[in-house]
Design a protein around this motif. Structure first.
Motif, short mmCIF file in Angstrom:
data_model
loop_
_atom_site.label_atom_id
_atom_site.label_comp_id
_atom_site.label_asym_id
_atom_site.label_seq_id
_atom_site.Cartn_x
_atom_site.Cartn_y
_atom_site.Cartn_z
N UNK A 8 -17.12 32.95 16.16
CA UNK A 8 -18.06 32.21 15.31
C UNK A 8 -17.89 30.72 15.57
N UNK A 9 -18.96 30.07 15.93
CA UNK A 9 -18.95 28.62 16.13
C UNK A 9 -19.35 27.95 14.81
N UNK A 10 -18.59 26.96 14.42
CA UNK A 10 -18.82 26.30 13.12
C UNK A 10 -18.89 24.80 13.36
N UNK A 11 -20.11 24.27 13.41
CA UNK A 11 -20.29 22.85 13.63
C UNK A 11 -20.56 22.10 12.33
N UNK A 12 -20.35 20.80 12.35
CA UNK A 12 -20.62 19.99 11.17
C UNK A 12 -19.91 18.65 11.24
N UNK A 13 -20.24 17.79 10.32
CA UNK A 13 -19.59 16.48 10.27
C UNK A 13 -18.17 16.58 9.74
N UNK A 14 -17.94 17.48 8.78
CA UNK A 14 -16.62 17.63 8.16
C UNK A 14 -16.06 16.27 7.75
N UNK A 15 -16.83 15.59 6.92
CA UNK A 15 -16.53 14.20 6.59
C UNK A 15 -16.45 13.98 5.07
N UNK A 16 -15.42 14.56 4.39
CA UNK A 16 -14.29 15.29 4.97
C UNK A 16 -14.49 16.79 4.90
N UNK A 17 -13.61 17.51 5.63
CA UNK A 17 -13.54 18.96 5.48
C UNK A 17 -13.07 19.27 4.06
N UNK A 20 -14.71 24.65 0.71
CA UNK A 20 -15.79 25.58 1.05
C UNK A 20 -15.91 25.77 2.56
N UNK A 21 -15.67 24.71 3.34
CA UNK A 21 -15.62 24.89 4.79
C UNK A 21 -14.54 25.91 5.14
N UNK A 22 -13.38 25.73 4.53
CA UNK A 22 -12.26 26.64 4.78
C UNK A 22 -12.63 28.08 4.41
N UNK A 23 -13.23 28.24 3.26
CA UNK A 23 -13.55 29.59 2.78
C UNK A 23 -14.62 30.27 3.64
N UNK A 24 -15.57 29.50 4.16
CA UNK A 24 -16.58 30.09 5.04
C UNK A 24 -15.94 30.56 6.35
N UNK A 25 -15.05 29.72 6.90
CA UNK A 25 -14.37 30.11 8.13
C UNK A 25 -13.51 31.35 7.91
N UNK A 26 -12.82 31.38 6.80
CA UNK A 26 -11.94 32.52 6.50
C UNK A 26 -12.75 33.80 6.28
N UNK A 27 -13.90 33.67 5.63
CA UNK A 27 -14.75 34.83 5.41
C UNK A 27 -15.24 35.41 6.74
N UNK A 28 -15.53 34.55 7.70
CA UNK A 28 -15.94 35.03 9.02
C UNK A 28 -14.86 35.90 9.65
N UNK A 108 -24.57 26.65 6.55
CA UNK A 108 -24.77 26.84 5.12
C UNK A 108 -26.25 27.05 4.85
N UNK A 109 -26.55 27.71 3.75
CA UNK A 109 -27.95 28.04 3.45
C UNK A 109 -28.82 26.80 3.30
N UNK A 110 -28.24 25.65 2.96
CA UNK A 110 -29.01 24.41 2.83
C UNK A 110 -29.63 24.01 4.17
N UNK A 150 -29.30 37.25 8.22
CA UNK A 150 -28.60 37.71 7.02
C UNK A 150 -27.96 36.56 6.25
N UNK A 151 -27.92 36.68 4.94
CA UNK A 151 -27.29 35.69 4.07
C UNK A 151 -26.02 36.31 3.49
N UNK A 152 -24.90 35.62 3.66
CA UNK A 152 -23.62 36.14 3.19
C UNK A 152 -23.10 35.31 2.02
N UNK A 153 -22.35 35.97 1.15
CA UNK A 153 -21.65 35.30 0.06
C UNK A 153 -20.22 34.97 0.51
N UNK A 154 -19.63 34.02 -0.16
CA UNK A 154 -18.23 33.68 0.11
C UNK A 154 -17.64 33.07 -1.15
N UNK A 155 -16.36 32.80 -1.15
CA UNK A 155 -15.71 32.18 -2.31
C UNK A 155 -16.17 30.73 -2.40
#
Length: 369
Positions: A8-17, A20-28, A108-110, A150-155
């Motif tokens: 899974x490739x996860x791009x973004x500014x992460x400014x800051x991480x 929720x970034x962590x939880x999405x990666x972990x859910x993957x 993210x869904x946004x 597909x739309x997924x839920x996460x913590x």
């Protein structure tokens, strides 16, 4: 034929991480069974005009939050391009470089709201599967339906980097990330600059620099001193009602002190309870920077002095005070204290200068224990 590794490739500014970034990666990894998640921080998001921190700081924060997650790889492909890199370019690059892998792309869904505006979208949507995590319930669901995404839920803590920069929901932020941000004075332009005039902001930066210099001479952590010095006047421009609100909330007895020194106390409370700074030495240095206290720490003295001898100060004899502080911190502190005490009495009268200044003066100048 060997099955391709699912990445899974996860791009973004992460400014800051953030969490929720962590939880999405972990859910993957944990729930969607991706073997690895590759984090790809942007050099610059195509829909943003700038990042708020350096590439190095964003990488440091990513390494910090994911330090114990062995399925994570942080890739600098987009940063190293030193320009805006589109998702189409990024996906094309990784598919070409690693044909043995099966890639998907996390958003993210946004992002669905503008997904069809992405460069080369018609090719991109057929090139890679999108993994969409629902960040909130307001987004273009019809886009997901149109392309069978597909739309997924996460913590979900409903955090955003913008909120973090603006001191919101910090209790939901990973503590070590928040500590790093505070210790390195990140996001001052969002957290400090908008709430004071240019002159006061420049004074704060100057005090931070002066405190850092004094700390180096006195075996104190220079960055710790810089943080306390830079943030010493954090509530200086708060209106009276807000000052009173904080003093009532955290220590009503401080309302008995003169109004011009309230900001040192509200500043300490603001940093402790809103910024979640957990270094009591920094909190105490801000608390004591105006009129001091009995038994000042070395850091307390450094910030007290730095405030009064910062480089833009030009009152009578300031050069002599600077020289004395750099020669002998405690001696310089006492000379500045005497000057402050005598000036305060001359201007306001002894009955109006507050008990704390009198106690500090009596302890250090008159030797009353």
């Amino acid at each position: 034929m060997k099955n391709k590794k699912r990445i899974a490739l996860f791009g973004g500014s992460f400014d800051p991480v953030h969490t929720d970034h962590f939880n999405m990666a972990k859910a993957c990894h944990d729930e969607l069974n991706f073997e690895e998640v590759w984090i790809i921080p942007t050099f610059l998001n195509p829909f943003k005009s700038s990042t708020k921190t350096s590439n190095e700081e964003r990488i440091n924060l990513l390494n910090l939050i994911f330090e114990n997650e062995d399925y994570i790889k942080i890739d600098k492909f987009e940063m190293n391009n030193n320009r805006v890199t589109t998702t189409f370019e990024t996906v094309s690059h990784f598919k070409k470089m690693y044909p043995q892998n099966d890639f998907s792309f996390i958003i993210g869904s946004d992002n669905l709201n503008r997904l069809e505006e992405w460069n080369n979208f018609d090719e991109l949507i057929n090139m890679v599967n999108f993994i969409v995590f629902e960040r909130n319930d307001v987004y273009k669901k019809e886009v997901a339906q149109k392309y069978n995404i597909p739309i997924y839920q996460f913590e979900n803590n409903f955090l955003s980097s913008t909120k973090v920069r603006e001191l919101k929901n910090l209790n939901l932020l990973t503590p070590k990330v928040n500590n790093y941000i505070n210790y390195h004075l990140l996001y001052l332009e969002s957290r400090v600059k908008p709430f004071m005039d240019k002159k006061r902001y420049e004074h704060c930066l100057n005090v931070g620099e002066m405190a850092e210099s004094l700390a180096k001479l006195n075996q104190i952590d220079p960055q710790q001193a810089k943080v306390a010095g830079t943030l010493h006047d954090i509530t200086k421009r708060w209106d009276t009602s807000k000052q009173i609100e904080y003093l009532n909330k955290y220590d009503k007895t401080l309302l008995e002190e003169p109004k011009p020194v309230w900001h040192s106390y509200t500043g300490a409370f603001h940093l402790k309870y809103d910024w979640l700074i957990n270094d009591e030495s920094i909190i105490n240095a801000v608390f004591n920077h105006t009129v001091g206290c009995e038994k000042m720490s070395v850091l307390d003295m450094i910030v007290f002095c730095a405030d009064k001898i910062s480089k833009e100060r030009d009152y009578e004899n300031v050069e002599l005070y600077r020289e004395e502080c750099f020669k002998d911190l405690k001696s310089g502190f006492i000379r500045l204290l005497i000057n402050q005490y005598e000036t305060a009495i001359k201007v306001h009268g002894k009955d109006s200068i507050g008990d704390k200044l009198i106690k500090t003066y009596n302890y250090y100048v008159k030797g009353e224990k």
